[in-house]
Design a protein around this motif. Structure first.
Motif, PDB file in Angstrom:
ATOM      1  N   GLY A   1       0.830  -1.206   0.000  1.00  0.00           N
ATOM      2  CA  GLY A   1       0.000   0.000   0.000  1.00  0.00           C
ATOM      3  C   GLY A   1       0.863   1.255   0.000  1.00  0.00           C
ATOM      4  N   PHE A   2       0.226   2.362   0.291  1.00  0.00           N
ATOM      5  CA  PHE A   2       0.897   3.668   0.202  1.00  0.00           C
ATOM      6  C   PHE A   2       2.042   3.804   1.221  1.00  0.00           C
ATOM      7  CE2 PHE A   2       0.126   8.095   2.121  1.00  0.00           C
ATOM      8  CZ  PHE A   2       1.158   8.701   1.398  1.00  0.00           C
ATOM      9  N   ILE A   3       1.711   3.772   2.504  1.00  0.00           N
ATOM     10  CA  ILE A   3       2.756   4.040   3.506  1.00  0.00           C
ATOM     11  C   ILE A   3       3.719   2.848   3.589  1.00  0.00           C
ATOM     12  CG2 ILE A   3       3.262   4.673   5.899  1.00  0.00           C
ATOM     13  CD1 ILE A   3       0.446   5.851   6.088  1.00  0.00           C
TER      14      ILE A   3
ATOM     15  N   ASP B   1       1.046  -9.225   1.898  1.00  0.00           N
ATOM     16  CA  ASP B   1      -0.027  -8.293   1.506  1.00  0.00           C
ATOM     17  C   ASP B   1      -1.081  -9.047   0.710  1.00  0.00           C
ATOM     18  OD1 ASP B   1      -0.044  -4.883   1.021  1.00  0.00           O
ATOM     19  OD2 ASP B   1      -1.486  -6.152  -0.047  1.00  0.00           O
ATOM     20  N   LYS B   2      -2.333  -8.732   0.998  1.00  0.00           N
ATOM     21  CA  LYS B   2      -3.451  -9.419   0.337  1.00  0.00           C
ATOM     22  C   LYS B   2      -3.674  -8.904  -1.084  1.00  0.00           C
ATOM     23  CE  LYS B   2      -8.403 -10.101   1.267  1.00  0.00           C
ATOM     24  NZ  LYS B   2      -9.498  -9.687   2.167  1.00  0.00           N
TER      25      LYS B   2
ATOM     26  N   THR C   1      -5.389  -6.029  -1.949  1.00  0.00           N
ATOM     27  CA  THR C   1      -6.753  -5.541  -2.150  1.00  0.00           C
ATOM     28  C   THR C   1      -6.662  -4.481  -3.241  1.00  0.00           C
ATOM     29  OG1 THR C   1      -6.494  -3.696  -0.619  1.00  0.00           O
ATOM     30  CG2 THR C   1      -7.201  -5.805   0.332  1.00  0.00           C
TER      31      THR C   1
ATOM     32  N   ASP D   1      -3.454 -13.003   3.300  1.00  0.00           N
ATOM     33  CA  ASP D   1      -4.353 -12.216   4.147  1.00  0.00           C
ATOM     34  C   ASP D   1      -3.876 -12.305   5.598  1.00  0.00           C
ATOM     35  OD1 ASP D   1      -6.582 -11.281   5.588  1.00  0.00           O
ATOM     36  OD2 ASP D   1      -7.989 -12.117   4.125  1.00  0.00           O
ATOM     37  N   ILE D   2      -3.836 -11.189   6.295  1.00  0.00           N
ATOM     38  CA  ILE D   2      -3.417 -11.250   7.709  1.00  0.00           C
ATOM     39  C   ILE D   2      -4.466 -11.955   8.585  1.00  0.00           C
ATOM     40  CG2 ILE D   2      -1.811  -9.284   7.655  1.00  0.00           C
ATOM     41  CD1 ILE D   2      -4.070  -7.647   9.100  1.00  0.00           C
TER      42      ILE D   2
ATOM     43  N   SER E   1      -8.284   1.215   4.802  1.00  0.00           N
ATOM     44  CA  SER E   1      -7.829   2.517   5.316  1.00  0.00           C
ATOM     45  C   SER E   1      -8.678   3.723   4.906  1.00  0.00           C
ATOM     46  CB  SER E   1      -6.384   2.753   4.838  1.00  0.00           C
ATOM     47  OG  SER E   1      -6.378   2.991   3.434  1.00  0.00           O
TER      48      SER E   1
ATOM     49  N   THR F   1     -10.330  -7.085   8.663  1.00  0.00           N
ATOM     50  CA  THR F   1      -8.887  -6.877   8.506  1.00  0.00           C
ATOM     51  C   THR F   1      -8.299  -6.120   9.694  1.00  0.00           C
ATOM     52  OG1 THR F   1      -8.800  -7.026   6.114  1.00  0.00           O
ATOM     53  CG2 THR F   1      -7.156  -5.611   7.151  1.00  0.00           C
TER      54      THR F   1
ATOM     55  N   SER G   1      -1.036   2.697  13.668  1.00  0.00           N
ATOM     56  CA  SER G   1      -2.390   3.173  13.913  1.00  0.00           C
ATOM     57  C   SER G   1      -2.531   4.612  13.415  1.00  0.00           C
ATOM     58  CB  SER G   1      -2.719   3.032  15.397  1.00  0.00           C
ATOM     59  OG  SER G   1      -4.048   3.406  15.627  1.00  0.00           O
TER      60      SER G   1
ATOM     61  N   TYR H   1     -14.205   3.098  10.175  1.00  0.00           N
ATOM     62  CA  TYR H   1     -12.753   2.937  10.001  1.00  0.00           C
ATOM     63  C   TYR H   1     -12.024   3.208  11.321  1.00  0.00           C
ATOM     64  CZ  TYR H   1      -7.941   4.420   9.146  1.00  0.00           C
ATOM     65  OH  TYR H   1      -6.577   4.584   9.240  1.00  0.00           O
TER      66      TYR H   1
ATOM     67  N   LYS I   1      -9.862   0.706  13.811  1.00  0.00           N
ATOM     68  CA  LYS I   1      -8.458   0.928  14.178  1.00  0.00           C
ATOM     69  C   LYS I   1      -8.322   1.035  15.705  1.00  0.00           C
ATOM     70  CE  LYS I   1      -5.329   1.587  11.806  1.00  0.00           C
ATOM     71  NZ  LYS I   1      -4.343   0.634  11.219  1.00  0.00           N
TER      72      LYS I   1
ATOM     73  N   ASN J   1      -1.181  11.392   6.061  1.00  0.00           N
ATOM     74  CA  ASN J   1       0.022  11.332   5.216  1.00  0.00           C
ATOM     75  C   ASN J   1      -0.310  11.775   3.789  1.00  0.00           C
ATOM     76  OD1 ASN J   1       2.210   8.692   6.275  1.00  0.00           O
ATOM     77  ND2 ASN J   1       0.769   9.776   7.545  1.00  0.00           N
TER      78      ASN J   1
HETATM   79  P1  NAD Z   1      -3.421   1.633   1.970  1.00  0.00           P
HETATM   80  O1  NAD Z   1      -4.887   1.425   1.897  1.00  0.00           O
HETATM   81  O2  NAD Z   1      -2.740   2.415   0.913  1.00  0.00           O
HETATM   82  O3  NAD Z   1      -2.677   0.219   2.046  1.00  0.00           O
HETATM   83  C1  NAD Z   1      -3.163  -0.843   2.814  1.00  0.00           C
HETATM   84  C2  NAD Z   1      -2.417  -2.105   2.382  1.00  0.00           C
HETATM   85  O4  NAD Z   1      -2.869  -3.181   3.191  1.00  0.00           O
HETATM   86  C3  NAD Z   1      -2.689  -2.507   0.923  1.00  0.00           C
HETATM   87  O5  NAD Z   1      -1.490  -2.897   0.299  1.00  0.00           O
HETATM   88  C4  NAD Z   1      -3.635  -3.690   1.044  1.00  0.00           C
HETATM   89  O6  NAD Z   1      -3.532  -4.608  -0.033  1.00  0.00           O
HETATM   90  C5  NAD Z   1      -3.164  -4.293   2.356  1.00  0.00           C
HETATM   91  N1  NAD Z   1      -4.206  -5.091   3.011  1.00  0.00           N
HETATM   92  C6  NAD Z   1      -5.494  -4.750   3.221  1.00  0.00           C
HETATM   93  N2  NAD Z   1      -6.144  -5.758   3.842  1.00  0.00           N
HETATM   94  C7  NAD Z   1      -5.235  -6.751   4.031  1.00  0.00           C
HETATM   95  C8  NAD Z   1      -5.293  -8.026   4.620  1.00  0.00           C
HETATM   96  N3  NAD Z   1      -6.428  -8.507   5.144  1.00  0.00           N
HETATM   97  N4  NAD Z   1      -4.172  -8.773   4.658  1.00  0.00           N
HETATM   98  C9  NAD Z   1      -3.007  -8.328   4.120  1.00  0.00           C
HETATM   99  N5  NAD Z   1      -2.902  -7.121   3.537  1.00  0.00           N
HETATM  100  C10 NAD Z   1      -4.002  -6.337   3.492  1.00  0.00           C
HETATM  101  O7  NAD Z   1      -3.171   2.259   3.409  1.00  0.00           O
HETATM  102  P2  NAD Z   1      -2.063   3.313   3.870  1.00  0.00           P
HETATM  103  O8  NAD Z   1      -2.585   4.675   3.654  1.00  0.00           O
HETATM  104  O9  NAD Z   1      -0.768   2.916   3.325  1.00  0.00           O
HETATM  105  O10 NAD Z   1      -2.097   3.050   5.441  1.00  0.00           O
HETATM  106  C11 NAD Z   1      -1.238   2.080   6.024  1.00  0.00           C
HETATM  107  C12 NAD Z   1      -1.532   2.003   7.502  1.00  0.00           C
HETATM  108  O11 NAD Z   1      -1.334   3.284   8.097  1.00  0.00           O
HETATM  109  C13 NAD Z   1      -2.968   1.620   7.835  1.00  0.00           C
HETATM  110  O12 NAD Z   1      -2.963   0.785   8.942  1.00  0.00           O
HETATM  111  C14 NAD Z   1      -3.649   2.943   8.147  1.00  0.00           C
HETATM  112  O13 NAD Z   1      -4.714   2.752   9.049  1.00  0.00           O
HETATM  113  C15 NAD Z   1      -2.510   3.707   8.775  1.00  0.00           C
HETATM  114  N6  NAD Z   1      -2.553   5.182   8.634  1.00  0.00           N
HETATM  115  C16 NAD Z   1      -2.700   5.754   7.409  1.00  0.00           C
HETATM  116  C17 NAD Z   1      -2.660   7.142   7.322  1.00  0.00           C
HETATM  117  C18 NAD Z   1      -2.796   7.861   5.996  1.00  0.00           C
HETATM  118  O14 NAD Z   1      -2.884   9.077   5.982  1.00  0.00           O
HETATM  119  N7  NAD Z   1      -2.788   7.169   4.879  1.00  0.00           N
HETATM  120  C19 NAD Z   1      -2.482   7.922   8.466  1.00  0.00           C
HETATM  121  C20 NAD Z   1      -2.362   7.275   9.697  1.00  0.00           C
HETATM  122  C21 NAD Z   1      -2.375   5.899   9.765  1.00  0.00           C
END
Ligand code: NAD
Ligand code: DAU
Length: 341
Positions: free
Chosen positions: A10-12, A33-34, A36, A59-60, A84, A99, A123, A148, A152, A178
């Motif tokens: 995913g992104f972060i 990573d699943k 999604t 899948d986790i 997310s 998830t 988180s 959501y 969390k 982020n």
């Molecule tokens: P994202 O949605 O871009 O990425 C989530 C990733 O998790 C994806 O690669 C997806 O395929 C994977 N995923 C989803 N369900 C899954 C499962 N059951 N098993 C395995 N993999 C699975 O999210 P993000 O923005 O990168 O956020 C990453 C984390 O940081 C999350 O926990 C989110 O709650 C937290 N967060 C995000 C932000 C933000 O601004 N984006 C800020 C604070 C916290």
């Protein structure tokens, strides 16, 4: 150090994997990573061949695959995996419960079984809910308002329970919003940037005066790195940028950078249960030696330029014609690369 990272496509997570492999070339990473809609192997294309990196599709919530990977005894598990996006959680909360809560508990259970040295839960500041004035500290009560953020918060409480009940060595980071490269174009900044690059309108929810604290993703990666290496086990760490902006302010910056005018703004129906303002106090994380390094304006420019330079990345996501080839190819890849831990 051997890291099991979940949600790393995913992104972060993908930014974090790239950051870690650059900073610590001798660390080894397995990314579970699943894939999604939000997981994208294009995010990690430049890393794929690195001998210290392996990807596993799974899948986790799947106890078997989690057990197989955790039995390899990584030094640390970092859980980025989550559903997310707040708007999706309003439409379909169940995937979030599965998830974010059950998936987290599955990882915690395996971490307990194999006595993993450190478990880091990624988180969010949203677990505290909305705040009119001042900032939340790590001691503030949890008052999530969306499915959501409730999921969390549920995960955070489960992490706490495993720490208190089973003495599992856990840490939690709670970061603010982020932005940066590889963010799925459903979130405010990449959605608005890519809409404007396509000369489309941007949907501002309600009056657009909601406030978020915008953190460049690399600053968050550095914060998580700092907590991972120097954080005290059992503790929670807020990671914010002290960079609060209204959504309208963000919109106007993007309009200016993309040479569009305010006729591109469309005020649409507000999000249900829309949190007005998020704000966290990051003093505790700063006491570990971390602070955000990027100036907001500079980071926004870099980010917008990245979306300008990578239209193929976001156009295939927005059009829905989306990486099926890679998903199928990696479906079979349930073994771990030689040489990895
Ligand atoms: P994202 O949605 O871009 O990425 C989530 C990733 O998790 C994806 O690669 C997806 O395929 C994977 N995923 C989803 N369900 C899954 C499962 N059951 N098993 C395995 N993999 C699975 O999210 P993000 O923005 O990168 O956020 C990453 C984390 O940081 C999350 O926990 C989110 O709650 C937290 N967060 C995000 C932000 C933000 O601004 N984006 C800020 C604070 C916290
Ligand atoms: O605060 C951290 C959280 O930030 C993370 O935990 C979440 O995973 C992440 O999605 C983000 O949640 P937000 O709801 O704050 O982010 P989003 O980009 O969806 O929206 C930011 C603000 O912009 C919010 O007030 C809603 C508004 N918005 C969003 C979209 C997508 C709009 O006005 N129009 C839009 O089209």
């Amino acid at each position: 150090m051997n890291l099991l990272i979940t949600g790393g496509a995913g992104f972060i997570g993908s930014n974090f994997i790239r950051y870690i492999l650059n900073k610590y070339p001798y660390y080894r990473i397995i990314n579970l990573d699943k894939l999604t809609y939000a997981g994208n192997l294009e995010n990690l294309r430049d890393i794929e061949a690195n001998p210290n990196y392996a990807f596993i599709k799974g899948d986790i919530c799947d106890e078997k695959i989690v057990d197989q990977l955790v039995s390899r005894k990584p030094d640390v598990i970092l859980n980025f995996a989550a559903e997310s996006h707040v708007d999706r959680s309003i439409l379909e909360p169940q995937a979030f419960i599965k998830t974010d809560i059950l998936g987290t508990q599955t990882l915690l259970e395996a971490a307990k079984k194999y006595s993993i040295d450190k478990y880091v839960q990624i988180s969010t500041d949203e677990v505290y809910g909305s705040i009119k004035q001042g900032s939340f500290t790590e001691q503030s009560p949890l008052k999530p308002n969306s499915p959501y953020s409730a999921s969390k918060a549920g995960a955070d409480l489960m992490v706490r329970a495993y720490s208190k009940t089973y003495d599992l060595p856990v840490l939690i980071t709670r970061s603010s919003n982020n932005f940066g490269p590889y963010q799925y174009p459903e979130k405010l900044i990449p959605l608005f940037v890519t809409n404007l690059l396509e000369d489309k309108k941007v949907p501002v929810y309600g009056d657009g005066r909601q406030v978020r604290d915008w953190l460049y993703v690399i600053d968050n990666c550095e914060g998580i790195d700092c907590v991972l290496h120097y954080g005290k086990v059992g503790e929670i760490y807020n990671i914010g940028a002290d960079n609060e902006r209204t959504n309208l302010e963000i919109t106007k910056i993007i309009l200016k950078e993309t040479n569009r005018d305010e006729s591109h703004i469309e005020h649409v129906k507000d999000r249900e249960g829309h949190d007005r303002r998020y704000s966290v106090d990051s003093t505790k994380t700063k006491s570990l030696g971390w602070q955000p390094r990027y100036q907001f304006e500079e980071a926004m420019e870099k980010t917008i330029q990245w979306y300008r330079d990578n239209p193929n990345w976001w156009q295939s996501l927005k059009s829905g014609e989306y990486l099926e080839y890679y998903k199928k190819q990696y479906q079979k890849r349930m073994y771990v690369k030689d040489g990895i831990f």
